[in-house]
Write an enzyme that holds these catalytic residues in place. Sequence first.
Site, PDB file in Angstrom:
ATOM      1  CG  LEU A 196       7.096 -10.052  46.348  1.00  0.00           C
ATOM      2  CD1 LEU A 196       7.276 -10.487  47.803  1.00  0.00           C
ATOM      3  CD2 LEU A 196       7.759  -8.702  46.113  1.00  0.00           C
ATOM      4  CG  PHE A 223       2.778  -2.131  23.443  1.00  0.00           C
ATOM      5  CD1 PHE A 223       2.208  -3.358  23.730  1.00  0.00           C
ATOM      6  CD2 PHE A 223       1.947  -1.043  23.261  1.00  0.00           C
ATOM      7  CE1 PHE A 223       0.836  -3.503  23.828  1.00  0.00           C
ATOM      8  CE2 PHE A 223       0.577  -1.171  23.351  1.00  0.00           C
ATOM      9  CZ  PHE A 223       0.015  -2.412  23.640  1.00  0.00           C
ATOM     10  CG  ASN A 267       6.815  -5.673  38.632  1.00  0.00           C
ATOM     11  OD1 ASN A 267       7.424  -4.689  39.063  1.00  0.00           O
ATOM     12  ND2 ASN A 267       6.797  -5.968  37.348  1.00  0.00           N
ATOM     13  CG  ASN A 270      -3.496 -10.783  28.650  1.00  0.00           C
ATOM     14  OD1 ASN A 270      -3.980 -11.291  27.639  1.00  0.00           O
ATOM     15  ND2 ASN A 270      -2.253 -10.338  28.696  1.00  0.00           N
ATOM     16  N   GLY A 328       6.352 -14.994  45.704  1.00  0.00           N
ATOM     17  CA  GLY A 328       4.970 -14.829  46.113  1.00  0.00           C
ATOM     18  C   GLY A 328       4.472 -13.399  46.021  1.00  0.00           C
ATOM     19  CG  PHE A 371       3.892  -7.284  23.957  1.00  0.00           C
ATOM     20  CD1 PHE A 371       4.861  -6.339  24.241  1.00  0.00           C
ATOM     21  CD2 PHE A 371       3.893  -8.467  24.668  1.00  0.00           C
ATOM     22  CE1 PHE A 371       5.819  -6.572  25.214  1.00  0.00           C
ATOM     23  CE2 PHE A 371       4.846  -8.710  25.640  1.00  0.00           C
ATOM     24  CZ  PHE A 371       5.816  -7.762  25.919  1.00  0.00           C
ATOM     25  CD  GLN A 382       1.788   2.828  29.081  1.00  0.00           C
ATOM     26  OE1 GLN A 382       2.991   3.015  28.923  1.00  0.00           O
ATOM     27  NE2 GLN A 382       0.931   2.939  28.087  1.00  0.00           N
ATOM     28  CG  ASP A 419      -1.739  -9.236  32.487  1.00  0.00           C
ATOM     29  OD1 ASP A 419      -1.365  -8.279  33.181  1.00  0.00           O
ATOM     30  OD2 ASP A 419      -1.420  -9.385  31.292  1.00  0.00           O
ATOM     31  CB  SER A 439      -3.281  -2.579  26.357  1.00  0.00           C
ATOM     32  OG  SER A 439      -2.772  -3.611  27.183  1.00  0.00           O
TER      33      SER A 439
END
Length: 327
Positions: free
Chosen positions: A224, A116, A195, A52, A228, A102, A173, A257, A8
């Site tokens: 995380l 979004f 994540n 990004n 980390g 966004f 997504q 990102d 995006s």
Amino acid sequence: MRIAVTGSIAEDHLMVFPGRFAEQLIADRLDKVSLSFLVEELEVRRGGVGANIAFGLGRLGLTPYLVGAAGTDFSDYRLWLKEHGVDTDHVHISPTLHTARFVCTSDADHNQIGSFYAGAMSEARTIDLRDVAERVGGFDAVLVSPNDPRAMLRHTREAKELGIPFHADPSQQLARMDRDQVRALVDGAEILFTNEYESVLVQEHSGWTEQQLLGRVGTWVTTLGSEGVRIQRVGVPDLHVPAVPVTGAQEPTGVGDGFRAGFLAALSWGLGQETAARLGCALAAAVLGTTGPQGYDLSADSLLDLLRTAYGPDEADRIAPHLAVPA
């Protein structure tokens, strides 16, 4: 190394609520939520996951190829990205739709509520990755990051057909896709990025267990937050890399990102995955220390200081020769 970053391109409207969302939610009334948060800050920033990540790679001295869709209002943004090392010649421009938007509010605990508007992003599905690869002389890797879902599926399929290693970053997504679509996005990926929450979501939506997923990807990288990064591969113990501590964290949009940009940059330099994760964490810390996903002031000295403080001088010395940013 030629890296295509598909994803995006958006403008971010970032707001900060000084309280906590959790304190405004009534547990037994969540079926009828009607809330308005009085915010104290508003920042309008350039964003979009693909843009990004490409920006971060460009700031580290690479020349990534941004593959996505934007509107006719993209001209200033295009110039900004070009000035920071991103090849934008293959961005599709919609003649009728605005660049995606966004709108996000963060609370005191860095929780976020966002909306979004896809806009021109919906036309990313018309981009033929084969044509782009032919024009630039081929790609060494393709990152498929959050985008129009049909574009993500198309670019994944085309990367497989072209025999180009691809990295899957389905992210937000995942909620839009069914089992077969999620499986198509991640199956055969050289790297799967998630994540911690998404690591569970990708299992639920794919119907594959953690071990089944690990058998279908080369490496699974899970961020995380302040804990980390976890790196998993079949047949070897999990690797945990601690985060870079951040003093005075500002706003979390784009932190993941930044991590992906640092991780992929280090891999492109031939450095190992542990070093890649450490550079990713350092760039993520730089993003977290400012407002907006592309607002960080990056220098070689500041980045190496973060690495040196968190991981020691040897790691900083290992990465220093590869950095193509001003001291």
